[in-house]
Write a protein that holds these residues in place. Sequence first.
Motif, PDB file in Angstrom:
ATOM      1  N   TYR A  40       0.844  -1.198   0.000  1.00 39.54           N
ATOM      2  CA  TYR A  40       0.000   0.000   0.000  1.00 39.54           C
ATOM      3  C   TYR A  40       0.884   1.255   0.000  1.00 39.54           C
ATOM      4  N   TYR A  43       2.398   1.943  -3.404  1.00 36.54           N
ATOM      5  CA  TYR A  43       1.540   2.258  -4.558  1.00 36.54           C
ATOM      6  C   TYR A  43       0.543   3.392  -4.326  1.00 36.54           C
ATOM      7  N   TYR A  44       0.359   3.779  -3.078  1.00 33.63           N
ATOM      8  CA  TYR A  44      -0.689   4.772  -2.802  1.00 33.63           C
ATOM      9  C   TYR A  44      -0.512   6.047  -3.640  1.00 33.63           C
ATOM     10  N   ARG A  46       1.165   6.722  -6.341  1.00 32.93           N
ATOM     11  CA  ARG A  46       1.018   6.520  -7.787  1.00 32.93           C
ATOM     12  C   ARG A  46      -0.461   6.462  -8.197  1.00 32.93           C
ATOM     13  N   ILE A  47      -1.226   5.694  -7.432  1.00 35.50           N
ATOM     14  CA  ILE A  47      -2.651   5.560  -7.757  1.00 35.50           C
ATOM     15  C   ILE A  47      -3.385   6.874  -7.489  1.00 35.50           C
ATOM     16  N   HIS A  84       5.129  -7.667  -9.553  1.00 31.49           N
ATOM     17  CA  HIS A  84       4.642  -6.329  -9.230  1.00 31.49           C
ATOM     18  C   HIS A  84       4.049  -5.663 -10.476  1.00 31.49           C
ATOM     19  N   LEU A  88       0.497  -4.003 -10.539  1.00 35.40           N
ATOM     20  CA  LEU A  88       0.301  -2.622 -10.996  1.00 35.40           C
ATOM     21  C   LEU A  88      -0.827  -2.561 -12.035  1.00 35.40           C
ATOM     22  N   THR A  91      -4.171  -3.128 -10.266  1.00 32.45           N
ATOM     23  CA  THR A  91      -4.582  -1.943  -9.494  1.00 32.45           C
ATOM     24  C   THR A  91      -5.063  -0.836 -10.425  1.00 32.45           C
ATOM     25  N   HIS A  92      -4.354  -0.666 -11.542  1.00 30.51           N
ATOM     26  CA  HIS A  92      -4.768   0.357 -12.494  1.00 30.51           C
ATOM     27  C   HIS A  92      -6.096  -0.003 -13.172  1.00 30.51           C
ATOM     28  N   ASP A 163       1.501   8.223 -16.852  1.00 26.92           N
ATOM     29  CA  ASP A 163       1.983   7.048 -16.119  1.00 26.92           C
ATOM     30  C   ASP A 163       3.040   6.272 -16.902  1.00 26.92           C
TER      31      ASP A 163
END
Lengths: 200, 150
Positions: A40, A43-44, A46-47, A84, A88, A91-92, A163
């Motif tokens: 978390y 990646y937080y 970035r998201i 990863h 990624l 998540t995206h 991105d």
Amino acid sequence: VFRALLEVMEDQSHSPPSAEKMDDLVVRARNNRTAFGELYDLYYTRIFRHCLRRLFQRDVAEDVTAEVFLNVARHMGSFAGQTHAEFLRWTHTIATNQINAYLRKSERRARLLEGAARRGVVEAGGQCSSQVDLALLDWPHVYQSLLKLKSRDQSIIVLRFFDAMSHSEIAAILNMQPGAVRAAERRALEKFRNDLGIES
Amino acid sequence: MNNHEEQFRSLLNELPFDGSPRSEHRGAVREQSLLAFDEAATQRLGPHSPELSPRRSLMIRPAALLGFVAALAAFCGGVLALINNWLPEQHEVAQLRGVAISDEELVAALDLLVEFDSSHDDLTFDQGIQICLVDHQFRHESNEVSPSDQ
């Protein structure tokens, strides 16, 4: 010695983890709370940035980011990916779906557009025109042009230009063929540039 | 990415944009996410996991899927066996044939009646009776003269 040790530890905490460590973290995070927390933390931002690019308003982007991570947390146990890069993409994909679901309501789009227009006027010192001088180009103006594109094209532009994702990565996120992403990007970019008043 | 696109990308990324998250939000979402993670883990592993719907159970559990397929195969086999094993007995065949024959005779008699009605519909009832009696008399006499007598 203690100070040197502290410096080394600090260096290690700031340097990005290696690809193997990241992959290992993704695998562990499926059923390990601490590993999920680390994931978390990685990646937080970035998201959140991705959501903010697509949704302009900070509070809206925060709400959607929270939804994305709650979804990720609920389904992490059944996530089948090993790397990863796969995490990624996953998540995206969740973020893109959440953002597009938010933007599906026209009054929300209108509100975001209005907010961007208001901010654009303030930041450009009262100047407001549809054809923007490159020197006066700012994010609110760019966002207004971006929001005029179709949701899918907005996703492509943001994933590609902000991105820095490849066509195949975007294709996996949007469930398209890489060639179709390339073609859609070309068309969207032309429209986007025209709207911004930038010659191709 | 070609040179043109690269320039455009640089232009877009050089625009001032504050994408730094608020630490309070980051912390709050972290807590919520960890809580959701724990709940999901409890539901997955714990004894009080919610009952799966039959369809989802079939999709997830191979044993359930196998059981379903086996039950379906057994049912289909049973139906097929029932159809194949049901053969009528000898006396049932004769009976069925008798019913069919009597049906045919009945239909022929009805046809004759209809034909008789349509060909004699201009006659009165008495005249019709007369014709029937004559016809009956003729058949009766024909039957009395058997081939053995000749």
